[in-house]
Design an enzyme around this catalytic site. Structure first.
Site, mmCIF file in Angstrom:
data_model
loop_
_atom_site.group_PDB
_atom_site.id
_atom_site.type_symbol
_atom_site.label_atom_id
_atom_site.label_comp_id
_atom_site.label_asym_id
_atom_site.label_seq_id
_atom_site.Cartn_x
_atom_site.Cartn_y
_atom_site.Cartn_z
ATOM 1 N N THR A 56 99.066 18.679 -50.797
ATOM 2 C CA THR A 56 99.109 17.367 -51.434
ATOM 3 C C THR A 56 97.718 16.870 -51.808
ATOM 4 O O THR A 56 96.724 17.269 -51.184
ATOM 5 C CB THR A 56 99.769 16.368 -50.449
ATOM 6 O OG1 THR A 56 99.552 15.044 -50.902
ATOM 7 C CG2 THR A 56 99.173 16.462 -49.048
ATOM 8 N N ASP A 57 97.663 15.953 -52.771
ATOM 9 C CA ASP A 57 96.372 15.314 -53.103
ATOM 10 C C ASP A 57 95.925 14.359 -51.988
ATOM 11 O O ASP A 57 94.769 13.944 -51.950
ATOM 12 C CB ASP A 57 96.458 14.565 -54.446
ATOM 13 C CG ASP A 57 97.553 13.501 -54.499
ATOM 14 O OD1 ASP A 57 98.302 13.331 -53.506
ATOM 15 O OD2 ASP A 57 97.682 12.827 -55.550
ATOM 16 N N GLU A 58 96.847 14.030 -51.058
ATOM 17 C CA GLU A 58 96.508 13.056 -50.009
ATOM 18 C C GLU A 58 95.472 13.596 -49.029
ATOM 19 O O GLU A 58 94.880 12.834 -48.272
ATOM 20 C CB GLU A 58 97.786 12.610 -49.276
ATOM 21 C CG GLU A 58 98.784 12.025 -50.252
ATOM 22 C CD GLU A 58 100.006 11.386 -49.614
ATOM 23 O OE1 GLU A 58 99.932 10.922 -48.478
ATOM 24 O OE2 GLU A 58 101.043 11.346 -50.298
ATOM 25 N N TYR A 66 100.220 12.229 -41.617
ATOM 26 C CA TYR A 66 100.780 13.240 -42.537
ATOM 27 C C TYR A 66 99.671 14.003 -43.246
ATOM 28 O O TYR A 66 99.615 15.241 -43.203
ATOM 29 C CB TYR A 66 101.701 12.571 -43.564
ATOM 30 C CG TYR A 66 101.980 13.426 -44.781
ATOM 31 C CD1 TYR A 66 102.746 14.588 -44.670
ATOM 32 C CD2 TYR A 66 101.476 13.103 -46.049
ATOM 33 C CE1 TYR A 66 102.998 15.395 -45.785
ATOM 34 C CE2 TYR A 66 101.713 13.889 -47.160
ATOM 35 C CZ TYR A 66 102.476 15.041 -47.028
ATOM 36 O OH TYR A 66 102.716 15.846 -48.129
ATOM 37 N N LYS A 77 98.474 18.011 -43.197
ATOM 38 C CA LYS A 77 98.455 18.862 -44.386
ATOM 39 C C LYS A 77 97.047 19.418 -44.604
ATOM 40 O O LYS A 77 96.880 20.589 -44.954
ATOM 41 C CB LYS A 77 98.916 18.081 -45.633
ATOM 42 C CG LYS A 77 100.377 17.719 -45.657
ATOM 43 C CD LYS A 77 101.322 18.913 -45.625
ATOM 44 C CE LYS A 77 101.339 19.708 -46.914
ATOM 45 N NZ LYS A 77 102.402 20.780 -46.869
HETATM 46 P P1 NAD Z 1 111.162 17.444 -48.039
HETATM 47 O O1 NAD Z 1 110.912 16.586 -46.861
HETATM 48 O O2 NAD Z 1 112.192 17.068 -49.044
HETATM 49 O O3 NAD Z 1 111.553 18.921 -47.554
HETATM 50 C C1 NAD Z 1 110.835 19.600 -46.566
HETATM 51 C C2 NAD Z 1 111.738 20.678 -45.987
HETATM 52 O O4 NAD Z 1 110.974 21.368 -44.991
HETATM 53 C C3 NAD Z 1 112.982 20.115 -45.287
HETATM 54 O O5 NAD Z 1 114.160 20.764 -45.744
HETATM 55 C C4 NAD Z 1 112.741 20.394 -43.825
HETATM 56 O O6 NAD Z 1 113.915 20.677 -43.076
HETATM 57 C C5 NAD Z 1 111.820 21.612 -43.888
HETATM 58 N N1 NAD Z 1 111.019 21.720 -42.658
HETATM 59 C C6 NAD Z 1 110.200 20.764 -42.131
HETATM 60 N N2 NAD Z 1 109.667 21.209 -40.981
HETATM 61 C C7 NAD Z 1 110.158 22.458 -40.780
HETATM 62 C C8 NAD Z 1 109.997 23.417 -39.751
HETATM 63 N N3 NAD Z 1 109.247 23.157 -38.680
HETATM 64 N N4 NAD Z 1 110.642 24.594 -39.867
HETATM 65 C C9 NAD Z 1 111.434 24.862 -40.933
HETATM 66 N N5 NAD Z 1 111.644 23.977 -41.922
HETATM 67 C C10 NAD Z 1 111.019 22.792 -41.847
HETATM 68 O O7 NAD Z 1 109.744 17.638 -48.710
HETATM 69 P P2 NAD Z 1 109.351 17.917 -50.216
HETATM 70 O O8 NAD Z 1 109.146 16.633 -50.894
HETATM 71 O O9 NAD Z 1 110.276 18.916 -50.803
HETATM 72 O O10 NAD Z 1 107.909 18.566 -50.002
HETATM 73 C C11 NAD Z 1 107.738 19.971 -49.928
HETATM 74 C C12 NAD Z 1 106.270 20.291 -49.719
HETATM 75 O O11 NAD Z 1 105.491 19.740 -50.763
HETATM 76 C C13 NAD Z 1 105.697 19.729 -48.416
HETATM 77 O O12 NAD Z 1 104.856 20.701 -47.867
HETATM 78 C C14 NAD Z 1 104.914 18.514 -48.858
HETATM 79 O O13 NAD Z 1 103.821 18.264 -47.993
HETATM 80 C C15 NAD Z 1 104.442 18.949 -50.231
HETATM 81 N N6 NAD Z 1 104.207 17.826 -51.150
HETATM 82 C C16 NAD Z 1 105.239 16.967 -51.452
HETATM 83 C C17 NAD Z 1 104.995 15.908 -52.323
HETATM 84 C C18 NAD Z 1 106.096 14.946 -52.707
HETATM 85 O O14 NAD Z 1 105.797 13.979 -53.420
HETATM 86 N N7 NAD Z 1 107.340 15.150 -52.301
HETATM 87 C C19 NAD Z 1 103.720 15.722 -52.870
HETATM 88 C C20 NAD Z 1 102.706 16.610 -52.510
HETATM 89 C C21 NAD Z 1 102.967 17.679 -51.668
HETATM 90 P P1 TYD Z 2 105.715 7.177 -50.880
HETATM 91 O O1 TYD Z 2 106.794 7.440 -51.884
HETATM 92 O O2 TYD Z 2 106.085 7.024 -49.446
HETATM 93 O O3 TYD Z 2 104.639 8.338 -51.076
HETATM 94 P P2 TYD Z 2 103.113 8.458 -50.520
HETATM 95 O O4 TYD Z 2 102.918 7.518 -49.409
HETATM 96 O O5 TYD Z 2 103.091 9.885 -50.057
HETATM 97 O O6 TYD Z 2 102.230 8.199 -51.684
HETATM 98 O O7 TYD Z 2 104.942 5.864 -51.322
HETATM 99 C C1 TYD Z 2 104.420 5.755 -52.627
HETATM 100 C C2 TYD Z 2 103.728 4.427 -52.719
HETATM 101 O O8 TYD Z 2 104.702 3.386 -52.659
HETATM 102 C C3 TYD Z 2 102.768 4.151 -51.561
HETATM 103 O O9 TYD Z 2 101.646 3.448 -52.077
HETATM 104 C C4 TYD Z 2 103.558 3.279 -50.628
HETATM 105 C C5 TYD Z 2 104.472 2.503 -51.556
HETATM 106 N N1 TYD Z 2 105.800 2.145 -51.051
HETATM 107 C C6 TYD Z 2 106.281 0.836 -51.240
HETATM 108 O O10 TYD Z 2 105.577 -0.043 -51.769
HETATM 109 N N2 TYD Z 2 107.540 0.539 -50.806
HETATM 110 C C7 TYD Z 2 108.342 1.453 -50.193
HETATM 111 O O11 TYD Z 2 109.483 1.116 -49.790
HETATM 112 C C8 TYD Z 2 107.839 2.784 -50.002
HETATM 113 C C9 TYD Z 2 108.681 3.825 -49.324
HETATM 114 C C10 TYD Z 2 106.570 3.089 -50.473
#
Ligand code: NAD
Ligand code: TYD
Length: 375
Positions: free
Chosen positions: A152-154, A177, A181
């Site tokens: 992630t960019d975070e 989180y 990461k």
């Molecule tokens: P998600 O939470 O929808 O899915 C994550 C999956 O990983 C789930 O099905 C969960 O059961 C599985 N998992 C978690 N811990 C596990 C473990 N110990 N063993 C086996 N399986 C496990 O997440 P997502 O949004 O699909 O994100 C996927 C990846 O992308 C993550 O690594 C996340 O950090 C990264 N990412 C997501 C975003 C976003 O905006 N969603 C942005 C940047 C990076």
């Molecule tokens: P989120 O979707 O949780 O992603 P991330 O924290 O990984 O960026 O949140 C996106 C942005 O929205 C973040 O600045 C927090 C804000 N946010 C709200 O304002 N209200 C909400 O109910 C949630 C879940 C997030």
């Protein structure tokens, strides 16, 4: 015979292990691999609260028996080394997309241990199993093998009003989180530098699209709006995120894993920088058009106490992946947000089913340690 347009890009990588394939992004990746490649797909997932296979099952039903035969689930927790080791022996992968992680910042504030276990220990266990497996591969397979870690960019922390993150940015994670990461990114780099594992890392911005568990801003705001609940905006709503449509992200992952330089990182952004307030206003406007109510959805917006340690702004400079690998997003934020809102309107049953299964119904999380907060 069906032409599989991804086979060329996969370049003889015929066995693909996706960790976290029952999650939001992993599910989108598996659907694409099933429909556009002939590879065998292994989905390693613990099937946690945010998981489901509905989208994959739907795709397999459409594609038929051949897709079913190419798909195998490995249900296990990455925190269990023996099980991970066994899974690698079964999958014998040419390519791993490592997406499994606990992924929600608010939950990491309430319960950080789960994040340490899945994201750090889980990545370590996977890398260690891969190390033994990769060392024993014949030279040709050893050369084509790739371990793609999705991050992630975070990990770069927060930006002020100016500037963007790039591959050269310093790691400064602020939430439990993002700290886990960042740790996993460092482990992946170390396993490349020290043991020679051919790795690629991508750091992307906030994803959105259909089939996302409704706990993050976009799907939660849509769900709460449709259920006549408050749409919560943290703080003053001026925090900025860069929104990336999940289908565009999947295209970026496939290019980076197969064409990216070994040992390198690539940033993937969506050209969708928007304040949270504007995101919610856009959602309300779309809902007013697509599913009109007696009152404007905007009246449901409520500004609530800020998230502890809330990062102000994320933005990504995607120059490297654009210039080196030719990736750019195909969808604008506006178009893909409309597709997403429509999808959630039409799939409310799916959200309700997930909520019933997980026992979460859209309430606020991330303030458990704040004594004054009442939900
Ligand atoms: P998600 O939470 O929808 O899915 C994550 C999956 O990983 C789930 O099905 C969960 O059961 C599985 N998992 C978690 N811990 C596990 C473990 N110990 N063993 C086996 N399986 C496990 O997440 P997502 O949004 O699909 O994100 C996927 C990846 O992308 C993550 O690594 C996340 O950090 C990264 N990412 C997501 C975003 C976003 O905006 N969603 C942005 C940047 C990076
Ligand atoms: P989120 O979707 O949780 O992603 P991330 O924290 O990984 O960026 O949140 C996106 C942005 O929205 C973040 O600045 C927090 C804000 N946010 C709200 O304002 N209200 C909400 O109910 C949630 C879940 C997030």
């Amino acid at each position: 015979m069906k032409v599989h347009i991804l086979d060329q890009i996969l370049n003889n990588r015929k066995r693909i292990l996706v960790t976290g394939g029952a999650g939001f992004i992993g599910g989108a990746l598996i659907r694409k691999l099933l429909s556009d490649s002939s590879a065998k797909i292994f989905n390693l997932d613990k099937f946690g609260y945010a998981s489901n296979q509905d989208s994959i099952n739907k795709k397999i039903n459409l594609l038929g028996q051949s897709a079913l035969e190419r798909y195998k689930v490995l249900k296990l927790n990455l925190a269990n080394f023996d099980q991970v080791n066994q899974a690698i022996k079964i999958a014998k992968p040419d390519l791993i997309f490592h997406l499994a992680a606990e992924s929600h910042v608010d939950r990491s504030i309430d319960s950080p241990y789960e994040f340490i276990s899945s994201n750090i220990l889980g990545t370590f266990n996977l890398l260690e199993s891969v190390r033994t497996f990769w060392n024993e591969l014949p030279l040709k397979r050893k050369e084509i093998f790739r371990f793609h870690h999705i991050s992630t960019d975070e990990v770069y922390g927060t930006l002020g009003n100016e500037g963007k993150f790039s591959e050269l940015s310093t790691y400064r994670p602020n939430s439990p989180y993002s700290a886990t990461k960042a740790s996993s990114d460092h482990l992946v780099n170390a396993w490349h530098q020290t043991y020679g594992i051919p790795t690629v890392i991508t750091n992307c911005s906030n994803n959105f699209g259909p089939w996302q568990y409704p706990e993050k801003l976009i799907p939660l705001a849509i769900f709460n709006a449709l259920h006549e609940k408050k749409i919560r905006i943290y703080g003053d709503g001026q925090n900025v995120r860069d929104w990336l449509y999940v289908e565009d992200h999947v295209d970026g992952l496939l290019i980076a894993a197969n064409k990216g330089k070994v040992g390198k990182s690539y940033c993937i952004g969506g050209f969708g920088e928007t304040t949270n307030k504007d995101v919610v206003l856009k959602i309300c406007k779309l809902l007013n058009k697509l599913s009109p109510n007696k009152t404007d959805y905007e009246t449901q917006i409520e500004y609530v106490e800020d998230r502890p340690g809330h990062d102000k702004r994320y933005a990504i400079d995607s120059d490297l992946i654009q210039k080196e690998l030719g990736w750019i997003p195909n969808n604008s934020f506006e178009e893909s947000l409309e597709i997403t809102v429509k999808w959630y309107i039409e799939n409310q049953d799916w959200c309700e089913k997930l909520f019933l299964k997980s026992g979460y119904f859209g309430e606020r999380v991330g303030l458990k340690n704040n004594q004054n907060y009442k939900n």
